[in-house]
Motif scaffolding. Structure first.
Motif, PDB file in Angstrom:
ATOM      1  N   PHE A 291     -18.779 -20.824 -23.622  1.00 54.79           N
ATOM      2  CA  PHE A 291     -17.798 -21.873 -23.377  1.00 54.79           C
ATOM      3  C   PHE A 291     -16.898 -21.528 -22.190  1.00 54.79           C
ATOM      4  O   PHE A 291     -16.674 -20.353 -21.880  1.00 54.79           O
ATOM      5  N   LEU A 292     -16.398 -22.557 -21.544  1.00 55.82           N
ATOM      6  CA  LEU A 292     -15.364 -22.412 -20.522  1.00 55.82           C
ATOM      7  C   LEU A 292     -14.045 -22.829 -21.164  1.00 55.82           C
ATOM      8  O   LEU A 292     -13.914 -23.954 -21.663  1.00 55.82           O
ATOM      9  N   LEU A 293     -13.067 -21.921 -21.177  1.00 52.48           N
ATOM     10  CA  LEU A 293     -11.762 -22.195 -21.764  1.00 52.48           C
ATOM     11  C   LEU A 293     -10.727 -22.311 -20.649  1.00 52.48           C
ATOM     12  O   LEU A 293     -10.549 -21.375 -19.873  1.00 52.48           O
ATOM     13  N   LEU A 294     -10.065 -23.443 -20.581  1.00 55.62           N
ATOM     14  CA  LEU A 294      -8.993 -23.640 -19.613  1.00 55.62           C
ATOM     15  C   LEU A 294      -7.696 -23.955 -20.342  1.00 55.62           C
ATOM     16  O   LEU A 294      -7.697 -24.671 -21.348  1.00 55.62           O
ATOM     17  N   LEU A 295      -6.612 -23.411 -19.811  1.00 53.53           N
ATOM     18  CA  LEU A 295      -5.284 -23.706 -20.338  1.00 53.53           C
ATOM     19  C   LEU A 295      -4.476 -24.320 -19.203  1.00 53.53           C
ATOM     20  O   LEU A 295      -4.500 -23.808 -18.076  1.00 53.53           O
ATOM     21  N   THR A 296      -3.773 -25.409 -19.476  1.00 52.28           N
ATOM     22  CA  THR A 296      -2.980 -26.055 -18.430  1.00 52.28           C
ATOM     23  C   THR A 296      -1.687 -26.615 -19.005  1.00 52.28           C
ATOM     24  O   THR A 296      -1.628 -27.008 -20.178  1.00 52.28           O
ATOM     25  N   SER A 297      -0.663 -26.638 -18.159  1.00 54.20           N
ATOM     26  CA  SER A 297       0.626 -27.230 -18.547  1.00 54.20           C
ATOM     27  C   SER A 297       0.746 -28.662 -18.045  1.00 54.20           C
ATOM     28  O   SER A 297       1.762 -29.321 -18.277  1.00 54.20           O
ATOM     29  N   ILE A 298      -0.265 -29.170 -17.351  1.00 57.10           N
ATOM     30  CA  ILE A 298      -0.225 -30.526 -16.800  1.00 57.10           C
ATOM     31  C   ILE A 298      -0.487 -31.533 -17.919  1.00 57.10           C
ATOM     32  O   ILE A 298      -1.414 -31.361 -18.716  1.00 57.10           O
ATOM     33  N   SER A 299       0.299 -32.564 -17.975  1.00 62.41           N
ATOM     34  CA  SER A 299       0.174 -33.547 -19.051  1.00 62.41           C
ATOM     35  C   SER A 299      -1.121 -34.346 -18.927  1.00 62.41           C
ATOM     36  O   SER A 299      -1.666 -34.515 -17.825  1.00 62.41           O
ATOM     37  N   ALA A 300      -1.589 -34.853 -20.066  1.00 63.13           N
ATOM     38  CA  ALA A 300      -2.801 -35.670 -20.079  1.00 63.13           C
ATOM     39  C   ALA A 300      -2.600 -36.967 -19.311  1.00 63.13           C
ATOM     40  O   ALA A 300      -3.553 -37.538 -18.772  1.00 63.13           O
ATOM     41  N   GLY A 301      -1.353 -37.439 -19.233  1.00 61.63           N
ATOM     42  CA  GLY A 301      -1.073 -38.648 -18.476  1.00 61.63           C
ATOM     43  C   GLY A 301      -1.259 -38.465 -16.980  1.00 61.63           C
ATOM     44  O   GLY A 301      -1.547 -39.432 -16.263  1.00 61.63           O
ATOM     45  N   GLU A 302      -1.107 -37.221 -16.503  1.00 63.60           N
ATOM     46  CA  GLU A 302      -1.279 -36.960 -15.078  1.00 63.60           C
ATOM     47  C   GLU A 302      -2.702 -36.537 -14.745  1.00 63.60           C
ATOM     48  O   GLU A 302      -3.241 -36.919 -13.708  1.00 63.60           O
ATOM     49  N   MET A 303      -3.329 -35.761 -15.608  1.00 62.09           N
ATOM     50  CA  MET A 303      -4.695 -35.292 -15.380  1.00 62.09           C
ATOM     51  C   MET A 303      -5.478 -35.358 -16.673  1.00 62.09           C
ATOM     52  O   MET A 303      -5.047 -34.791 -17.681  1.00 62.09           O
ATOM     53  N   THR A 304      -6.622 -36.006 -16.660  1.00 62.34           N
ATOM     54  CA  THR A 304      -7.508 -35.984 -17.822  1.00 62.34           C
ATOM     55  C   THR A 304      -8.183 -34.616 -17.902  1.00 62.34           C
ATOM     56  O   THR A 304      -8.109 -33.800 -16.973  1.00 62.34           O
ATOM     57  N   ALA A 305      -8.851 -34.365 -19.022  1.00 67.74           N
ATOM     58  CA  ALA A 305      -9.587 -33.101 -19.165  1.00 67.74           C
ATOM     59  C   ALA A 305     -10.629 -32.957 -18.073  1.00 67.74           C
ATOM     60  O   ALA A 305     -10.820 -31.863 -17.515  1.00 67.74           O
ATOM     61  N   LYS A 306     -11.302 -34.045 -17.726  1.00 70.84           N
ATOM     62  CA  LYS A 306     -12.299 -33.997 -16.645  1.00 70.84           C
ATOM     63  C   LYS A 306     -11.638 -33.658 -15.312  1.00 70.84           C
ATOM     64  O   LYS A 306     -12.190 -32.873 -14.517  1.00 70.84           O
ATOM     65  N   ASP A 307     -10.468 -34.224 -15.054  1.00 68.67           N
ATOM     66  CA  ASP A 307      -9.759 -33.916 -13.810  1.00 68.67           C
ATOM     67  C   ASP A 307      -9.408 -32.433 -13.733  1.00 68.67           C
ATOM     68  O   ASP A 307      -9.525 -31.808 -12.674  1.00 68.67           O
ATOM     69  N   VAL A 308      -8.969 -31.876 -14.849  1.00 66.56           N
ATOM     70  CA  VAL A 308      -8.613 -30.452 -14.882  1.00 66.56           C
ATOM     71  C   VAL A 308      -9.844 -29.592 -14.612  1.00 66.56           C
ATOM     72  O   VAL A 308      -9.800 -28.633 -13.830  1.00 66.56           O
ATOM     73  N   LEU A 309     -10.959 -29.929 -15.255  1.00 67.30           N
ATOM     74  CA  LEU A 309     -12.202 -29.174 -15.036  1.00 67.30           C
ATOM     75  C   LEU A 309     -12.667 -29.281 -13.594  1.00 67.30           C
ATOM     76  O   LEU A 309     -13.090 -28.283 -12.984  1.00 67.30           O
ATOM     77  N   ASP A 310     -12.586 -30.485 -13.020  1.00 67.36           N
ATOM     78  CA  ASP A 310     -12.993 -30.671 -11.622  1.00 67.36           C
ATOM     79  C   ASP A 310     -12.082 -29.886 -10.675  1.00 67.36           C
ATOM     80  O   ASP A 310     -12.539 -29.316  -9.683  1.00 67.36           O
ATOM     81  N   THR A 311     -10.780 -29.856 -10.980  1.00 68.04           N
ATOM     82  CA  THR A 311      -9.842 -29.116 -10.138  1.00 68.04           C
ATOM     83  C   THR A 311     -10.115 -27.624 -10.201  1.00 68.04           C
ATOM     84  O   THR A 311     -10.062 -26.924  -9.182  1.00 68.04           O
ATOM     85  N   TYR A 312     -10.438 -27.134 -11.392  1.00 68.00           N
ATOM     86  CA  TYR A 312     -10.717 -25.691 -11.514  1.00 68.00           C
ATOM     87  C   TYR A 312     -11.928 -25.283 -10.675  1.00 68.00           C
ATOM     88  O   TYR A 312     -11.995 -24.157 -10.183  1.00 68.00           O
TER      89      TYR A 312
END
Length: 385
Positions: A291-312
């Motif tokens: 699994f890939l585990l990501l932790l973020t403080s960015i709200s879901a309203g600003e970035m979806t889970a897909k957006d976070v994964l793409d940014t990483y």
């Protein structure tokens, strides 16, 4: 082969670029790099000698001989060694001025800055481990470094080393998943996206129960993504603060495909084999490799889970930047065993790397005129000899 006379105009242009961001003469005097001028007449000459020995690829003896033959400076290799040992702080001032100039340019944009943070190891001749660690911050929007720092092997990788402004988004791998440093990012009004292992950050659900990794993993198929609101807790040295919540964050988990899983399991076994304690690998370590585990403080309203994964996924850009430093400039081929001479050699490489970044940025920001577009080329040349 180009002669010194043919290179002088290029050298003059390079100096004019530097003088826009730092007073070479004044800083050389105040730093103690140019207290005595015997053999080396001015700060520009001292810088030229440092670049000849560093990215110029010359030995001390070759650099001294080249300087004498081309009327650059009358200096022996021993005297040059002493000059370069005394120039570490000054060369660091030059690199720092170039970085501040790049960072100031980034602050003029209204958008949130994405800053990728990473570290790279450099070894001295004959060493079997890390002697210096280069800590870097890379900004994809500028395609350049905006913060660099050298430490010895004891200098750990941490977001605490990065100057952070409100609104920044910092991105790092597992080495940066440490609760105190993440808390400092949030406290500064910035956000983070960080990869983590199951064991390096204490996470609980919002009602205070520890995250049950097996329950999360058991329901996921390859390619599935899930996310959960969590609390980040910190126990502190000696577990003095066990259970103390620091802040809320989002845990995002993606199950890898079979090919990526095989590679990850192999890498996990390889890392485990390097441990000297002889303990068996923890079952959760084996399970988490899928699994890939990501932790973020960015709200879901600003970035979806897909957006976070793409940014990483943009993290590979700092790896490519390190590769340019090593494969292109050869910063990893450190010849000096003396610590101060080694630092001088490393700083000279950073100066050239930053000048190249600036030249490329200037070329991109200044496209050719319409009449010159056909067949146009941009060539960046940095020469000191």
């Amino acid at each position: 082969m180009r002669t010194t006379d043919s290179i002088d105009p290029d050298w003059s242009r390079l100096l004019s670029k530097l003088e826009r961001v730092i007073d070479l003469g004044a800083t050389a005097r105040t730093s103690g790099a140019l207290v005595r001028r015997r053999g080396v007449g001015d700060a520009a000459t001292l810088l030229r000698l440092a670049l000849a020995y560093g990215p110029g690829g010359m030995s001390l003896r070759s650099a001294a001989a080249w300087a004498g033959l081309n009327d650059v400076a009358a200096i022996s290799d021993v005297a040059l060694l002493k000059r370069l040992r005394g120039s570490v702080d000054w060369l660091g001032d030059i690199a720092g001025a170039l970085l501040r100039n790049a960072s100031d340019a980034a602050r003029t944009t209204a958008a949130r800055r994405l800053r990728i943070v990473d570290g790279s190891s450099i070894s001295q001749p004959g060493s079997t481990g890390t002697d210096f660690r280069l800590h870097a911050t890379y900004e994809p929007a500028l395609a350049r470094f905006t913060h660099l720092e050298f430490t010895d092997v004891h200098g750990g990788e941490s977001f605490s080393r990065v100057p952070i402004d409100p609104g920044d988004i910092v991105l790092g791998d597992r080495a940066y998943a440490r609760a105190p440093a993440l808390h400092k990012v949030v406290s500064a009004g910035a956000d983070f996206i960080v990869r983590m292992a199951w064991s390096n950050v204490r996470l609980t659900s919002l009602d205070g129960r520890l995250i049950d990794w097996n329950t999360i993993y058991s329901t996921m198929m390859p390619g599935d993504v899930c996310e959960q609101e969590v609390r980040v807790e910190y126990s502190g040295p000696g577990c003095k603060h066990r259970g103390k919540p620091l802040f809320h964050a989002r845990l995002i988990v993606r199950r890898k495909d079979e090919e990526a899983t095989a590679r990850a399991e192999k890498a996990a076994r390889r890392r485990h084999q390097k441990r000297a304690d002889g303990k068996a690998m923890h079952p959760l370590t084996v399970a988490t490799s899928r699994f890939l585990l990501l932790l973020t403080s960015i709200s879901a309203g600003e970035m979806t889970a897909k957006d976070v994964l793409d940014t990483y996924r943009l993290r590979w850009q700092v790896e490519i930047a390190f590769k340019r430093l090593k494969s292109g400039l050869g910063i990893h081929k450190l010849p000096a065993r003396d610590e101060r001479l080694a630092r001088s050699w490393l700083m000279a490489h950073l100066i050239v790397a930053l000048l190249i970044d600036e030249a490329v940025t200037d070329a991109v920001d200044s496209p050719p005129c319409e009449d010159d577009i056909s067949g146009a080329q941009v060539i960046v040349v940095v020469e000191v000899a």
